[in-house]
Write a protein that holds these residues in place. Structure first.
Motif, short mmCIF file in Angstrom:
data_model
loop_
_atom_site.label_atom_id
_atom_site.label_comp_id
_atom_site.label_asym_id
_atom_site.label_seq_id
_atom_site.Cartn_x
_atom_site.Cartn_y
_atom_site.Cartn_z
N ARG A 197 -11.51 -3.57 83.53
CA ARG A 197 -12.97 -3.57 83.43
C ARG A 197 -13.61 -3.87 84.78
N THR A 198 -14.74 -3.25 85.04
CA THR A 198 -15.45 -3.47 86.30
C THR A 198 -16.72 -4.28 86.06
N VAL A 199 -17.16 -4.94 87.10
CA VAL A 199 -18.35 -5.78 87.03
C VAL A 199 -19.59 -4.89 86.92
N PRO A 200 -20.48 -5.15 85.97
CA PRO A 200 -21.68 -4.30 85.84
C PRO A 200 -22.62 -4.44 87.02
N GLU A 201 -23.43 -3.41 87.23
CA GLU A 201 -24.35 -3.42 88.36
C GLU A 201 -25.35 -4.56 88.26
N SER A 202 -25.71 -4.96 87.06
CA SER A 202 -26.64 -6.08 86.90
C SER A 202 -26.06 -7.35 87.49
N ALA A 203 -24.74 -7.55 87.33
CA ALA A 203 -24.09 -8.74 87.90
C ALA A 203 -24.00 -8.63 89.42
N ILE A 204 -23.77 -7.41 89.93
CA ILE A 204 -23.75 -7.22 91.38
C ILE A 204 -25.12 -7.57 91.97
N ALA A 205 -26.18 -7.21 91.27
CA ALA A 205 -27.52 -7.56 91.72
C ALA A 205 -27.70 -9.08 91.77
N GLU A 206 -27.15 -9.78 90.78
CA GLU A 206 -27.24 -11.24 90.78
C GLU A 206 -26.44 -11.83 91.93
N LEU A 207 -25.28 -11.25 92.22
CA LEU A 207 -24.47 -11.72 93.35
C LEU A 207 -25.20 -11.47 94.67
N ALA A 208 -25.88 -10.32 94.77
CA ALA A 208 -26.65 -10.03 95.97
C ALA A 208 -27.75 -11.07 96.17
N ALA A 209 -28.40 -11.43 95.08
CA ALA A 209 -29.46 -12.43 95.17
C ALA A 209 -28.91 -13.79 95.57
N ALA A 210 -27.62 -14.02 95.26
CA ALA A 210 -26.98 -15.30 95.59
C ALA A 210 -26.39 -15.33 97.00
N GLY A 211 -26.50 -14.22 97.73
CA GLY A 211 -26.04 -14.22 99.12
C GLY A 211 -24.91 -13.27 99.45
N LEU A 212 -24.45 -12.46 98.48
CA LEU A 212 -23.43 -11.46 98.78
C LEU A 212 -23.90 -10.58 99.93
N ASP A 213 -23.02 -10.34 100.90
CA ASP A 213 -23.40 -9.56 102.08
C ASP A 213 -23.22 -8.07 101.90
N GLY A 214 -22.18 -7.66 101.17
CA GLY A 214 -21.92 -6.23 101.10
C GLY A 214 -20.98 -5.86 99.98
N ILE A 215 -20.76 -4.55 99.84
CA ILE A 215 -19.79 -4.03 98.88
C ILE A 215 -18.93 -2.99 99.59
N GLU A 216 -17.67 -2.97 99.19
CA GLU A 216 -16.71 -2.01 99.73
C GLU A 216 -16.88 -0.70 98.95
#
Length: 285
Positions: A197-216
């Motif tokens: 299973r992959t992480v949904p885009e909504s969770a990636i958005a939350e991670l971005a708001a928490a300071g995630l710098d990028g995605i591979e």
């Protein structure tokens, strides 16, 4: 300028020693290589000592994380490897790898597969033991033809018959720890659906708001549609886009430098990092 920001050595589940890895990167025409072994920095010293002139090493690690029951990996770049909080978390994750792998061996034995812990230890050769080492044992025994074929529900994929959970860091905590150690955090292969299973885009958005710098984005496990979708998501969320081989030596078919990162993105990663600096090669042994 050719930049590969995701590679593994025998310090975790790659088949090249750190020295062989950097020499191979130079031979492949790379200018920059990131050493990102799983939850460990043990390969740094050997890689730096052997670093050829003309090749720059980015120190990093691939951190094991889990969100809402979904495994994910966080690439951490240029953090201070001695920062206590991140070091303690890496050790916690790494120390849980042995009992987890032993549990997978026990489950395989119960399924009639004659794999042994001694066999897995031999394959790991002192590295941070993980599922790829158990998968390699299945290949040796002729149970599956390739390591990738072991990562199915039949065997070692998340929720598979021989799967065993391990301690994995909450990704929001991982971002906090990486940032606290002066590093840069990039979500590794977020659309690698064949791994589970992959992480949904909504969770990636939350991670971005928490300071995630990028995605591979550019990765062997992403097809063209997935890459296009991820590029759009990265633009929407203001995330950096990286590309990497995720090289594991002979354990995977991908070659060093098969996927690369834009030099401008690399420059931004360096600008954001405060925990460590890239190491230029000086013609190592």
């Amino acid at each position: 300028m050719r930049i590969d920001l995701h590679c593994h050595s025998t310090a975790s589940d790659g088949t090249d020693t750190p020295a062989e890895l950097v020499r191979g990167a130079a031979a492949a025409g790379l200018d920059v290589l990131a050493l990102t072994d799983h939850d460990t920095t043990r390969g740094y010293a050997e890689a730096i000592a052997a670093l050829p002139e003309g090749l720059t090493l980015v120190t990093g690690a691939e951190l094991s994380c889990r969100i809402d029951g979904i495994s994910m990996h966080m690439l951490a770049y240029l953090f201070d490897p001695e920062e206590p909080a991140l070091l303690a978390e890496r050790e916690l994750v790494r120390d849980d790898r042995v009992p987890r792998a032993q549990g997978m061996v026990a489950k395989l034995n119960a399924l009639g597969v004659p794999v042994t812990w001694e066999q897995v230890e031999r394959i790991a050769a002192g590295g941070s033991v993980g599922r790829p080492h158990v998968a390699s044992a299945l290949v040796e025994l002729g149970v599956v033809p390739t390591v990738s074929d072991a990562f199915t529900e039949e065997w070692l994929a998340d929720g598979g018959r021989a799967f065993v959970e391990k301690h994995e860091t909450d990704p929001f905590e991982a971002i906090r720890l990486v940032k606290g150690a002066g590093g840069v955090a990039v979500f590794a292969h977020p659309a690698a659906a064949k791994r589970g299973r992959t992480v949904p885009e909504s969770a990636i958005a939350e991670l971005a708001a928490a300071g995630l710098d990028g995605i591979e984005v550019d990765h062997m496990d992403h097809d063209a549609d997935a890459r296009a979708r991820l590029r759009g998501l990265a633009k929407e969320l203001g995330l950096l886009v990286t590309g990497s081989s995720d090289y594991h030596g002979s354990r995977k078919s991908v070659s060093l430098g098969e996927y690369t990162t834009d030099p401008e993105v690399y420059g931004e990663i360096i600008r954001r990092a405060t925990g460590a600096f890239p190491v230029p090669g000086t013609g190592g042994a």
